[in-house]
Design an enzyme around this catalytic site. Structure first.
Site, mmCIF file in Angstrom:
data_model
loop_
_atom_site.group_PDB
_atom_site.id
_atom_site.type_symbol
_atom_site.label_atom_id
_atom_site.label_comp_id
_atom_site.label_asym_id
_atom_site.label_seq_id
_atom_site.Cartn_x
_atom_site.Cartn_y
_atom_site.Cartn_z
ATOM 1 N N CYS A 47 -46.010 14.738 56.222
ATOM 2 C CA CYS A 47 -45.696 14.792 57.656
ATOM 3 C C CYS A 47 -44.290 15.364 57.874
ATOM 4 O O CYS A 47 -43.432 15.288 56.988
ATOM 5 C CB CYS A 47 -45.801 13.369 58.197
ATOM 6 N N GLU A 50 -41.344 13.161 56.780
ATOM 7 C CA GLU A 50 -40.914 13.174 55.371
ATOM 8 C C GLU A 50 -39.919 14.313 55.126
ATOM 9 O O GLU A 50 -38.954 14.169 54.394
ATOM 10 C CB GLU A 50 -42.107 13.418 54.446
ATOM 11 N N MET A 51 -40.189 15.449 55.777
ATOM 12 C CA MET A 51 -39.317 16.605 55.584
ATOM 13 C C MET A 51 -37.890 16.246 56.006
ATOM 14 O O MET A 51 -36.926 16.675 55.387
ATOM 15 C CB MET A 51 -39.814 17.794 56.417
ATOM 16 N N LYS A 52 -37.784 15.429 57.061
ATOM 17 C CA LYS A 52 -36.460 15.035 57.545
ATOM 18 C C LYS A 52 -35.790 14.047 56.584
ATOM 19 O O LYS A 52 -34.579 13.893 56.600
ATOM 20 C CB LYS A 52 -36.581 14.393 58.928
ATOM 21 N N HIS A 66 -46.544 8.426 54.203
ATOM 22 C CA HIS A 66 -47.009 7.413 55.153
ATOM 23 C C HIS A 66 -48.291 7.810 55.872
ATOM 24 O O HIS A 66 -48.737 7.073 56.738
ATOM 25 C CB HIS A 66 -45.898 7.106 56.173
ATOM 26 N N CYS A 96 -48.959 -7.126 63.864
ATOM 27 C CA CYS A 96 -49.030 -8.515 63.382
ATOM 28 C C CYS A 96 -49.882 -9.360 64.306
ATOM 29 O O CYS A 96 -50.412 -10.397 63.927
ATOM 30 C CB CYS A 96 -47.633 -9.102 63.208
ATOM 31 N N CYS A 99 -46.204 -10.912 67.650
ATOM 32 C CA CYS A 99 -44.857 -10.687 68.207
ATOM 33 C C CYS A 99 -44.958 -10.300 69.688
ATOM 34 O O CYS A 99 -46.054 -10.054 70.215
ATOM 35 C CB CYS A 99 -44.145 -9.595 67.415
ATOM 36 N N CYS A 102 -46.838 -7.003 70.274
ATOM 37 C CA CYS A 102 -48.288 -7.092 70.040
ATOM 38 C C CYS A 102 -48.953 -7.877 71.159
ATOM 39 O O CYS A 102 -50.079 -7.576 71.551
ATOM 40 C CB CYS A 102 -48.583 -7.744 68.688
ATOM 41 N N CYS A 110 -44.714 -3.070 66.994
ATOM 42 C CA CYS A 110 -44.762 -4.398 66.354
ATOM 43 C C CYS A 110 -43.413 -4.699 65.690
ATOM 44 O O CYS A 110 -42.887 -3.898 64.917
ATOM 45 C CB CYS A 110 -45.882 -4.412 65.313
ATOM 46 N N CYS A 172 -51.076 9.014 60.933
ATOM 47 C CA CYS A 172 -49.815 9.342 61.622
ATOM 48 C C CYS A 172 -49.966 10.511 62.576
ATOM 49 O O CYS A 172 -50.087 10.327 63.775
ATOM 50 C CB CYS A 172 -48.677 9.617 60.638
HETATM 51 N N1 COD Z 1 -37.516 25.099 69.740
HETATM 52 C C1 COD Z 1 -38.864 25.163 69.692
HETATM 53 N N2 COD Z 1 -39.590 24.788 68.602
HETATM 54 C C2 COD Z 1 -38.920 24.342 67.529
HETATM 55 C C3 COD Z 1 -37.513 24.259 67.508
HETATM 56 C C4 COD Z 1 -36.796 24.663 68.680
HETATM 57 N N3 COD Z 1 -35.465 24.589 68.756
HETATM 58 N N4 COD Z 1 -37.126 23.778 66.288
HETATM 59 C C5 COD Z 1 -38.258 23.579 65.595
HETATM 60 N N5 COD Z 1 -39.343 23.900 66.325
HETATM 61 C C6 COD Z 1 -40.744 23.825 65.954
HETATM 62 C C7 COD Z 1 -41.045 24.266 64.528
HETATM 63 O O1 COD Z 1 -41.192 25.664 64.434
HETATM 64 C C8 COD Z 1 -42.358 23.519 64.243
HETATM 65 O O2 COD Z 1 -43.486 24.283 64.575
HETATM 66 C C9 COD Z 1 -42.290 22.283 65.143
HETATM 67 O O3 COD Z 1 -41.149 22.462 65.998
HETATM 68 C C10 COD Z 1 -42.115 20.975 64.360
HETATM 69 O O4 COD Z 1 -43.250 20.751 63.628
HETATM 70 P P1 COD Z 1 -43.320 20.132 62.128
HETATM 71 O O5 COD Z 1 -44.578 20.664 61.515
HETATM 72 O O6 COD Z 1 -42.038 20.353 61.436
HETATM 73 O O7 COD Z 1 -43.433 18.567 62.360
HETATM 74 P P2 COD Z 1 -44.594 17.566 62.792
HETATM 75 O O8 COD Z 1 -45.383 18.113 63.912
HETATM 76 O O9 COD Z 1 -45.334 17.122 61.574
HETATM 77 O O10 COD Z 1 -43.707 16.327 63.294
HETATM 78 C C11 COD Z 1 -42.835 16.507 64.340
HETATM 79 C C12 COD Z 1 -42.088 15.216 64.709
HETATM 80 C C13 COD Z 1 -41.160 15.574 65.826
HETATM 81 C C14 COD Z 1 -43.082 14.150 65.160
HETATM 82 C C15 COD Z 1 -41.333 14.652 63.471
HETATM 83 O O11 COD Z 1 -40.520 15.619 62.916
HETATM 84 C C16 COD Z 1 -40.521 13.423 63.889
HETATM 85 O O12 COD Z 1 -39.464 13.515 64.498
HETATM 86 N N6 COD Z 1 -41.043 12.223 63.528
HETATM 87 C C17 COD Z 1 -40.460 10.953 63.859
HETATM 88 C C18 COD Z 1 -41.008 10.388 65.101
HETATM 89 C C19 COD Z 1 -42.324 9.714 64.954
HETATM 90 O O13 COD Z 1 -42.993 9.325 65.871
HETATM 91 N N7 COD Z 1 -42.765 9.516 63.794
HETATM 92 C C20 COD Z 1 -43.981 8.810 63.590
HETATM 93 C C21 COD Z 1 -44.130 8.709 62.142
HETATM 94 S S1 COD Z 1 -44.096 10.278 61.600
HETATM 95 ZN ZN ZN Z 2 -45.647 10.888 60.212
#
Ligand code: COD
Ligand code: ZN
Length: 372
Positions: A47, A50-52, A66, A96, A99, A102, A110, A172
Site C-alpha cells: 500500500c 508502506e511506501m511512506k 497491512h 473491539c 470502546c 465502537c 477503535c 485497506c
Molecule cells: N498532486 C496530484 N497528485 C499527486 C501529487 C500532487 N502534488 N503528489 C502525488 N500525487 C499522486 C501520485 O502520482 C499517485 O498517483 C497518488 O497521488 C498517490 O497514490 P499512491 O499509489 O502512492 O498511494 P495509495 O493510493 O496506495 O495511498 C494513498 C494514501 C494517501 C491513502 C496513503 O499514501 C496514505 O496517506 N495513507 C495513510 C492514510 C490512511 O488512511 N491509511 C489507511 C491505511 S493505509
Molecule cells: Zn494501506
C-alpha cells in the site's frame, strides 16, 4: 503434522533500517497467546502507506504489511470468533466492540488501535524473532511474513471460497477509498466530485463516488498515466495541476462554475489538502482528507473558507467499522457488486518485494499483490 503450539520457521521480508531494501529472511513465529490468532498469509498488497514508512517514522527491525488475507493456522486461549482453517482478512483498524468509538454509531476509530503503535503485542513482547533478535510488529498485522500473529479483534472471517489474492485489497486500499465516498462524504446522486490522487485508494474513491450516483467525477493527478484507469473506473474527466498556470482550486471552480460538492485528498500533501477544501462549493461543499500527514505537520487554511458553510472531514478505513463490514464487503465482491480486479496491476512473489517497491516508486503500478 500439526504446528499448533509450536514455533513456526518461515520466510518474511524484514526492514532492518530506514531506506534499506527489504531483506527476505527466515524468521521464527511464536504461537499465539490469549486472544491472539496465528495466520498463514496467502496474499498481501503493498500500500502507499508502506511506501511512506520505508524512510522513517517507525521502529526497526520491523515486518511491515497491512493489506493481507490468509488462513487461520491456530488460535490462542479465549479466541471464539475464528478457528483453524477459516479464511480471514487482517485489519490494521481493529473493532473491539467496547470502546467509545465502537459504541458510537458514527465512529470507527477503535481505541484499541493505539496498542499497535507500540509495534509489539499487548503483553509488550514480539512474536517474531530473526537471528536471535526480536522483530517489531506493524499495525498489528505484519503481513509481509508467511505467518503472522495478530489480535482476534484485528481479524475478520470471510467467505470460504473468496479468492485471497483479490480480496486482500478489502483489508485497506479499496475499503479506505470506497468508504470515504460512501460513508464519510455520503456522496449524493447527481453530484460533482473531485478526487486528488489516483493511486489505489483514490481510484477506490472514484468507484465509491460512481456507486453513489455522482454525475461528474474529476480525477486530479500529476501522473497522467493514471488517467486511463481512472476513466475506466468512473472519472468523467482527469486533469494534471502541472498543465495549468492557476492553482488547481481555481481550475476546479472554473470548470464547475461553483466548486465541487465533494472533494477528496488522497495524496497526503498539506498544500493539496488546503487546495481540496478551497475547491469545494462554498456553502455545502464537503472535503474529505484521506491522505496521511505526520503528527505536527500543519495545513495552512484560509479561515474565511469556513464562513459560508464548507465542511472539512477526516476519514480512516473509509468510516467502516472494520470487523462488521469487511466480511460484508467480501460478500459484495463475491456477488459482483464491487470490483477489485482493475486495481491489481501486478502480482509478484514475496521474494520480489523490492521490485514491487520500485513499481510503486516509479508510479507504474496501482496495486502489486504479493503472493506468499
Ligand atoms: N498532486 C496530484 N497528485 C499527486 C501529487 C500532487 N502534488 N503528489 C502525488 N500525487 C499522486 C501520485 O502520482 C499517485 O498517483 C497518488 O497521488 C498517490 O497514490 P499512491 O499509489 O502512492 O498511494 P495509495 O493510493 O496506495 O495511498 C494513498 C494514501 C494517501 C491513502 C496513503 O499514501 C496514505 O496517506 N495513507 C495513510 C492514510 C490512511 O488512511 N491509511 C489507511 C491505511 S493505509
Ligand atoms: Zn494501506
Amino acid at each position: 503434522m500439526s504446528t499448533t503450539g509450536k514455533v513456526i520457521k518461515c520466510r518474511a521480508a524484514i526492514l532492518w533500517k530506514p531506506n534499506a531494501p527489504f531483506s527476505i529472511e527466515e524468521v521464527e513465529v511464536a504461537p499465539p497467546k490469549a486472544k491472539e490468532v496465528r495466520i498463514k498469509i496467502v496474499a498481501t498488497g503493498l500500500c502507499g502507506t508502506e511506501m511512506k514508512l520505508l524512510g522513517s517514522n517507525t521502529r526497526y527491525p520491523i515486518i511491515l504489511g497491512h493489506e493481507g488475507a490468509g488462513i487461520v493456522e491456530s488460535v490462542g486461549e479465549g479466541v471464539s470468533t475464528v478457528k483453524t482453517g477459516d479464511k480471514v482478512i487482517t485489519l490494521f483498524l481493529p473493532q473491539c466492540g467496547e470502546c467509545a468509538s465502537c459504541l458510537n454509531s458514527e465512529g470507527n476509530y477503535c481505541m484499541q488501535i493505539k496498542q499497535s503503535f507500540t509495534n509489539l503485542m499487548s503483553d509488550g513482547t514480539s512474536r517474531f524473532t530473526c537471528k536471535g533478535k526480536p522483530i517489531y510488529h506493524f499495525a498489528n498485522t505484519s503481513t509481509f511474513s508467511e505467518y503472522t500473529v495478530i489480535r482476534e479483534i484485528s481479524v475478520a472471517k470471510i467467505d470460504k471460497v473468496a479468492p485471497l489474492e483479490k480480496v486482500c485489497l478489502i483489508s485497506c486500499g479499496f475499503s479506505t477509498g470506497y468508504g470515504a465516498a460512501i460513508n464519510t462524504a455520503k456522496v449524493t446522486p447527481g453530484s460533482t466530485c473531485a478526487v486528488f490522487g489516483l493511486g489505489g485508494v483514490g481510484l477506490s474513491v472514484i468507484m465509491g463516488c460512481k456507486a453513489a450516483g455522482a454525475a461528474r467525477i474529476i480525477g486530479v493527478d500529476i501522473n497522467k498515466d493514471k488517467f486511463e484507469k481512472a476513466k475506466e473506473l468512473g472519472a468523467t474527466e482527469c486533469i494534471s495541476p502541472q498543465d495549468f498556470k492557476k492553482p488547481i482550486q481555481e481550475v476546479l471552480v472554473d470548470m464547475t462554475g461553483v466548486g465541487v460538492e465533494f472533494c477528496f485528498e488522497v495524496i497526503g500533501n498539506p498544500e493539496m489538502m488546503a487546495a481540496a477544501l478551497a475547491s469545494c462549493h462554498e456553502s455545502h461543499g464537503v472535503c474529505v482528507i484521506v491522505g496521511f500527514l505526520k503528527s505536527g505537520v500543519q495545513i495552512n487554511i484560509d479561515g474565511f473558507l469556513f464562513l459560508s458553510g464548507r465542511t472539512l472531514k477526516g476519514s480512516i478505513f473509509g468510516g467502516w467499522k472494520s470487523r462488521d463490514n469487511v466480511t460484508k464487503l467480501v460478500s459484495e465482491y463475491m456477488a459482483k457488486k464491487i470490483n477489485l480486479d482493475p486495481l491489481i496491476t501486478h502480482n509478484l512473489n514475496l521474494d520480489k518485494i523490492n521490485e514491487a517497491v520500485e513499481l510503486m516508486k516509479t508510479g507504474k503500478c496501482i496495486r502489486c499483490v504479493l503472493i506468499l
